[in-house]
Scaffold this active site. Structure first.
Site, mmCIF file in Angstrom:
data_model
loop_
_atom_site.group_PDB
_atom_site.id
_atom_site.type_symbol
_atom_site.label_atom_id
_atom_site.label_comp_id
_atom_site.label_asym_id
_atom_site.label_seq_id
_atom_site.Cartn_x
_atom_site.Cartn_y
_atom_site.Cartn_z
ATOM 1 N N HIS A 14 14.627 -22.587 -39.752
ATOM 2 C CA HIS A 14 15.673 -22.251 -41.325
ATOM 3 C C HIS A 14 16.666 -23.563 -42.038
ATOM 4 O O HIS A 14 16.069 -24.501 -41.691
ATOM 5 C CB HIS A 14 16.476 -21.302 -40.702
ATOM 6 C CG HIS A 14 17.201 -21.194 -39.880
ATOM 7 N ND1 HIS A 14 18.485 -20.845 -39.193
ATOM 8 C CD2 HIS A 14 17.122 -22.750 -38.453
ATOM 9 C CE1 HIS A 14 19.009 -20.839 -38.027
ATOM 10 N NE2 HIS A 14 18.522 -22.231 -37.731
ATOM 11 N N CYS A 33 22.831 -28.084 -39.282
ATOM 12 C CA CYS A 33 22.318 -26.789 -40.061
ATOM 13 C C CYS A 33 21.930 -27.061 -41.302
ATOM 14 O O CYS A 33 20.889 -25.730 -41.754
ATOM 15 C CB CYS A 33 22.657 -24.971 -39.173
ATOM 16 S SG CYS A 33 22.491 -25.539 -37.645
ATOM 17 N N HIS A 39 15.037 -27.083 -40.249
ATOM 18 C CA HIS A 39 14.692 -27.515 -38.517
ATOM 19 C C HIS A 39 14.335 -25.859 -38.414
ATOM 20 O O HIS A 39 14.098 -25.275 -38.696
ATOM 21 C CB HIS A 39 15.932 -28.067 -38.095
ATOM 22 C CG HIS A 39 16.863 -27.673 -37.917
ATOM 23 N ND1 HIS A 39 17.924 -27.180 -39.235
ATOM 24 C CD2 HIS A 39 17.143 -25.996 -36.811
ATOM 25 C CE1 HIS A 39 18.537 -25.929 -38.866
ATOM 26 N NE2 HIS A 39 18.165 -25.568 -37.824
ATOM 27 N N HIS A 41 13.562 -23.696 -34.249
ATOM 28 C CA HIS A 41 13.978 -23.231 -33.352
ATOM 29 C C HIS A 41 12.874 -22.902 -32.107
ATOM 30 O O HIS A 41 11.870 -22.142 -33.062
ATOM 31 C CB HIS A 41 15.013 -22.375 -32.739
ATOM 32 C CG HIS A 41 15.873 -23.141 -33.774
ATOM 33 N ND1 HIS A 41 16.729 -24.087 -33.537
ATOM 34 C CD2 HIS A 41 16.487 -23.031 -34.764
ATOM 35 C CE1 HIS A 41 18.344 -24.310 -33.325
ATOM 36 N NE2 HIS A 41 17.945 -23.547 -35.124
ATOM 37 N N ASP A 79 7.469 -14.712 -36.706
ATOM 38 C CA ASP A 79 6.604 -16.244 -35.835
ATOM 39 C C ASP A 79 6.305 -17.265 -37.008
ATOM 40 O O ASP A 79 5.331 -16.669 -37.759
ATOM 41 C CB ASP A 79 6.180 -15.174 -34.953
ATOM 42 C CG ASP A 79 5.496 -16.369 -33.965
ATOM 43 O OD1 ASP A 79 6.268 -17.324 -33.667
ATOM 44 O OD2 ASP A 79 4.366 -16.865 -32.923
#
Lengths: 141, 136
Positions: A14, A33, A39, A41, A79
């Protein structure tokens, strides 16, 4: 009544920024961010249901039915995705963990089977240091 | 104010009900119904509620809590087969839900009187699955 929680892992990318703000303002608000290429997670989604234990089965919820619901309506959509673009509900709003938790709650609530125990709580962990708690029904004690 | 302590025990079990058909057992419990059983490292978290004593600064003596958790839960369940060695699981299916309830039943009498009440029992069957029980 018991509360049963199952954790699910998913990975996504995101970028946090608001289109109407300048690059400088976005950096000030969201820090790294807001970096232009985004980037990712490894997130954990925690889904909690609340209900009585069925005396016949000893279960409050069929865990496989819950997994199927969560995979079908939430994980399958986020996902290995770029949240800002790939998830319709997150387009135009910052893809924060807060908004991601709201998306999960809405997506699950819309598909929630009538014979399931109540959806009680959603948690989304973004990193070891960041977790968002979203109560859906108040804890009774 | 709440105070929590955790303890770990390892046990085997099989989740299978004689009242259910083989198909129903498989669809409800999945591989948990495999006839020869399997095991987990369970983690139990016990939370007490109370007010810190003005002299000691403590809600409850954590060493005493540890001793109760061990005598009521860890000692009778650790390295045991729940179905064969830990009543009532010779008759009751040892799901995480039922095991959480049983742990509450064993602990609760210790906290009816005295400085703290039993608030919550949380039982992790794996890192990703747990049950909370608050006594009602």
């Amino acid at each position: 009544m018991v509360r049963v929680t199952r954790n699910y892992q998913f990975s996504a990318s995101h970028r946090l920024y608001l289109a109407h703000l300048s690059e400088e303002e976005n950096q000030k608000l969201f820090g790294k961010c807001a970096n232009p290429h985004g980037h990712g997670h490894n997130y954990t989604l925690a889904v909690t249901v609340e209900g009585p234990i069925d005396p016949r089965t000893g279960l409050a919820v069929n865990p496989f039915a819950l997994d199927k619901l969560v995979h079908g309506h939430v994980l399958g959509r986020i996902d290995h995705s770029y949240l800002n673009e790939d998830v319709e509900e997150l387009r135009g709003v910052p893809a924060t963990t807060e908004n991601l938790a709201s998306f999960a709650r809405q997506a699950l609530a819309a598909a929630w089977p009538a014979d399931f125990p109540a959806l009680a709580h959603i948690g989304v962990r973004e990193t070891k240091r960041n977790v968002i708690e979203l109560p859906v029904i108040p804890q009774k004690v | 104010m709440y105070i929590s302590r955790r303890a770990e025990f390892s046990a085997s079990h099989v989740c299978r009900s004689v009242e259910l058909s083989a198909e129903e057992n498989l669809s409800l419990y999945g591989p948990g119904a495999n006839a020869n059983g399997h095991g987990h490292n369970y983690v139990v978290e016990v939370t007490l509620s109370g007010t810190p004593d003005p002299t000691t600064g403590m809600i409850y003596d954590l060493k005493d809590l540890k001793d109760i958790m061990h005598s009521e839960v860890v000692d009778p369940m650790d390295h045991r087969h729940l179905n064969f060695e830990v009543p009532p699981f010779d008759k009751v299916v040892p799901t995480t839900e039922n095991l959480t309830l049983e742990i509450w039943r064993r602990l609760e009498p210790h906290f009816k009187q005295g400085p703290a009440r039993l608030h919550c029992v949380r039982l992790y069957e794996t890192e990703d699955t747990y049950v909370d029980y608050y006594g009602k």
